[in-house]
Design a protein around this motif. Structure first.
Motif, short mmCIF file in Angstrom:
data_model
loop_
_atom_site.label_atom_id
_atom_site.label_comp_id
_atom_site.label_asym_id
_atom_site.label_seq_id
_atom_site.Cartn_x
_atom_site.Cartn_y
_atom_site.Cartn_z
N PHE A 1 30.36 0.65 12.07
CA PHE A 1 29.92 0.82 10.69
C PHE A 1 28.40 0.64 10.64
CE2 PHE A 1 34.32 -0.25 10.35
CZ PHE A 1 34.79 0.39 9.23
N ASN A 2 27.77 1.27 9.66
CA ASN A 2 26.33 1.12 9.48
C ASN A 2 26.03 0.91 8.01
OD1 ASN A 2 23.38 1.89 9.24
ND2 ASN A 2 23.65 2.14 11.44
N ASP A 3 25.20 -0.09 7.72
CA ASP A 3 24.92 -0.43 6.32
C ASP A 3 23.85 0.45 5.69
OD1 ASP A 3 22.56 -1.34 7.42
OD2 ASP A 3 22.98 -3.46 7.12
N GLY A 4 23.26 1.37 6.46
CA GLY A 4 22.23 2.26 5.90
C GLY A 4 20.87 1.60 5.89
N SER A 5 20.24 1.53 4.73
CA SER A 5 18.92 0.91 4.63
C SER A 5 18.58 0.62 3.18
CB SER A 5 17.83 1.81 5.24
OG SER A 5 17.48 2.84 4.34
N CYS A 6 17.46 -0.07 3.00
CA CYS A 6 16.95 -0.32 1.65
C CYS A 6 15.80 0.63 1.32
CB CYS A 6 16.48 -1.78 1.53
SG CYS A 6 17.82 -2.96 1.74
N VAL A 7 15.60 1.64 2.15
CA VAL A 7 14.53 2.61 1.91
C VAL A 7 15.10 4.02 1.80
CG1 VAL A 7 12.69 1.22 2.92
CG2 VAL A 7 14.03 2.72 4.40
N ASN B 1 0.84 -1.19 0.00
CA ASN B 1 0.00 0.00 0.00
C ASN B 1 0.88 1.25 0.00
OD1 ASN B 1 0.99 0.13 2.61
ND2 ASN B 1 -0.95 -0.43 3.58
N VAL B 2 0.27 2.42 0.14
CA VAL B 2 1.04 3.67 0.08
C VAL B 2 1.99 3.82 1.26
CG1 VAL B 2 -0.64 4.92 -1.31
CG2 VAL B 2 -0.88 4.89 1.19
N GLY B 3 1.78 3.05 2.32
CA GLY B 3 2.67 3.08 3.47
C GLY B 3 3.83 2.11 3.38
N ASP B 4 3.94 1.37 2.26
CA ASP B 4 5.01 0.39 2.07
C ASP B 4 6.26 1.12 1.57
OD1 ASP B 4 6.70 -1.69 1.44
OD2 ASP B 4 5.20 -2.86 0.36
N ASN B 5 7.17 1.45 2.48
CA ASN B 5 8.36 2.22 2.12
C ASN B 5 9.33 1.43 1.25
OD1 ASN B 5 7.59 4.54 3.61
ND2 ASN B 5 8.25 3.56 5.50
N PHE B 6 9.21 0.11 1.27
CA PHE B 6 10.09 -0.75 0.47
C PHE B 6 9.72 -0.72 -1.00
CE2 PHE B 6 10.74 -5.08 -1.34
CZ PHE B 6 12.12 -5.12 -1.32
N LEU B 7 8.47 -0.42 -1.29
CA LEU B 7 7.92 -0.59 -2.62
C LEU B 7 8.69 0.19 -3.69
CD1 LEU B 7 5.58 -2.29 -3.72
CD2 LEU B 7 4.13 -0.26 -3.59
N LYS B 8 9.09 1.42 -3.39
CA LYS B 8 9.73 2.27 -4.40
C LYS B 8 11.13 1.77 -4.77
CE LYS B 8 11.47 5.66 -1.01
NZ LYS B 8 10.91 5.00 0.18
N ASN B 9 11.75 0.99 -3.88
CA ASN B 9 13.10 0.49 -4.16
C ASN B 9 13.12 -1.02 -4.43
OD1 ASN B 9 14.28 2.99 -3.89
ND2 ASN B 9 14.87 2.68 -1.75
#
Length: 307
Positions: free
Chosen positions: A247-253, A37-45
């Motif tokens: 170290f930090n790997d960041g994110s997929c969003v 849905n529109v709240g799925d932050n993973f969707l765009k990536n």
């Protein structure tokens, strides 16, 4: 318990995995896979992430996911997430079947630590399994998967240790009172987020929140002189300074980008995957090395050896 105490406890209880010079690891976290849905932050990536994992799968990397892989604060049903992103889970299952997948849990998917959660939501009481249902099909992606809180990688030759953890440990709303944090996200901030308001509970939110979480993680890593890779803050961090062990790997969003940390040939690399443009204006998904350093610069850690 303080962040220092929590991290020390996780480190002391973490499983230790030995590896040799031929091993290759890709470390990612904070995918926050949702229900489409529109709240799925993973969707765009999603396509960027899939392209990156395909690259690593073809090159025999081991995939290490450092928590918050699935968004279980906003969404109650894991099965819905798997159904929407079944192609992603198909790809992850290839790593698992090849013995090249490890998953940790973070605050947003802390429920994975309980085997009964997966039994309840995946409708398979006989084991710790995830399934996909497409047109009546049932498929086991990770039969017998164990989701850990922490993990240690140890070089079998140098005995150098790398501590892997999500990084929410010791944070009041994200650890001790995580059920309160989940309630706020699920019933209040989720709705406001859809209207454009910032979620104050998320570590991926304000710079102030990120900095406070980072300070605690940096202090533990440097005080213990223990190389540590975490997620949680959504902020990639890489040092070429042997006095810094965090170290930090960041994110997929990230905005139209996925970041991760590679371990290969004695090197540690921060990489960024994003949509790039060729000279002829065609677009493609590419990999960029943001920074790299030799692991040998960070000395040895750990008195005991992995079995």
């Amino acid at each position: 318990m303080s962040t220092s105490g929590r991290l020390t406890k996780v480190y002391e209880q973490a499983e230790c995995i030995g590896y040799d010079r031929n091993a290759k690891f890709i470390i990612m976290s904070d995918c926050h896979r949702g229900v489409g849905n529109v709240g799925d932050n993973f969707l765009k990536n999603r396509h960027i992430y899939t392209a990156a994992l395909t690259y690593y799968c073809q090159r025999n990397f081991t995939y290490l996911e450092l928590g918050d892989g699935d968004e279980l604060w906003e969404n109650k049903n894991m099965e819905d997430i798997i159904r929407v992103h079944s192609d992603v889970f198909e790809l992850l299952s290839k790593f698992y079947k090849a013995g090249r997948l490890y998953m940790l849990y973070g605050n947003h998917d802390i429920q994975k630590r309980k085997e009964r959660f997966l039994r309840k939501h995946c409708k398979r009481p006989e084991g710790h399994k995830l399934e996909c249902r497409n047109f009546g099909e049932q498929k086991e992606f990770f039969p017998g998967l164990v989701v850990r809180e922490g993990l240690i990688l140890e070089d079998c030759e140098t005995k150098r240790r790398i501590f892997l953890v999500h990084g929410h440990q010791g944070d009041l709303l994200n650890d001790t009172l995580w059920r309160v944090g989940r309630f706020l996200v699920r019933h209040i901030w989720r709705k406001l987020e859809l209207l454009g308001m910032e979620n104050p509970v998320s570590s991926g939110g304000s710079e102030k929140t990120k900095s406070k979480a980072e300070e605690r993680l940096i202090k533990w890593a440097n005080d213990n002189k223990q190389l540590m890779i975490a997620g949680h803050t959504h902020r990639p961090r890489f040092w070429n300074d042997a006095q810094n062990y965090y170290f930090n790997d960041g994110s997929c969003v990230q905005p139209y980008a996925v970041t991760g940390i590679e371990l290969e040939d004695g090197m540690i690399r921060l990489v960024k995957w994003s949509i790039m443009t060729r000279a002829d204006s065609t677009m493609y998904i590419g990999r960029e090395v943001v920074d790299e350093a030799e692991l040998s610069a960070f000395g040895k850690s750990g008195a005991a050896s992995c079995m």
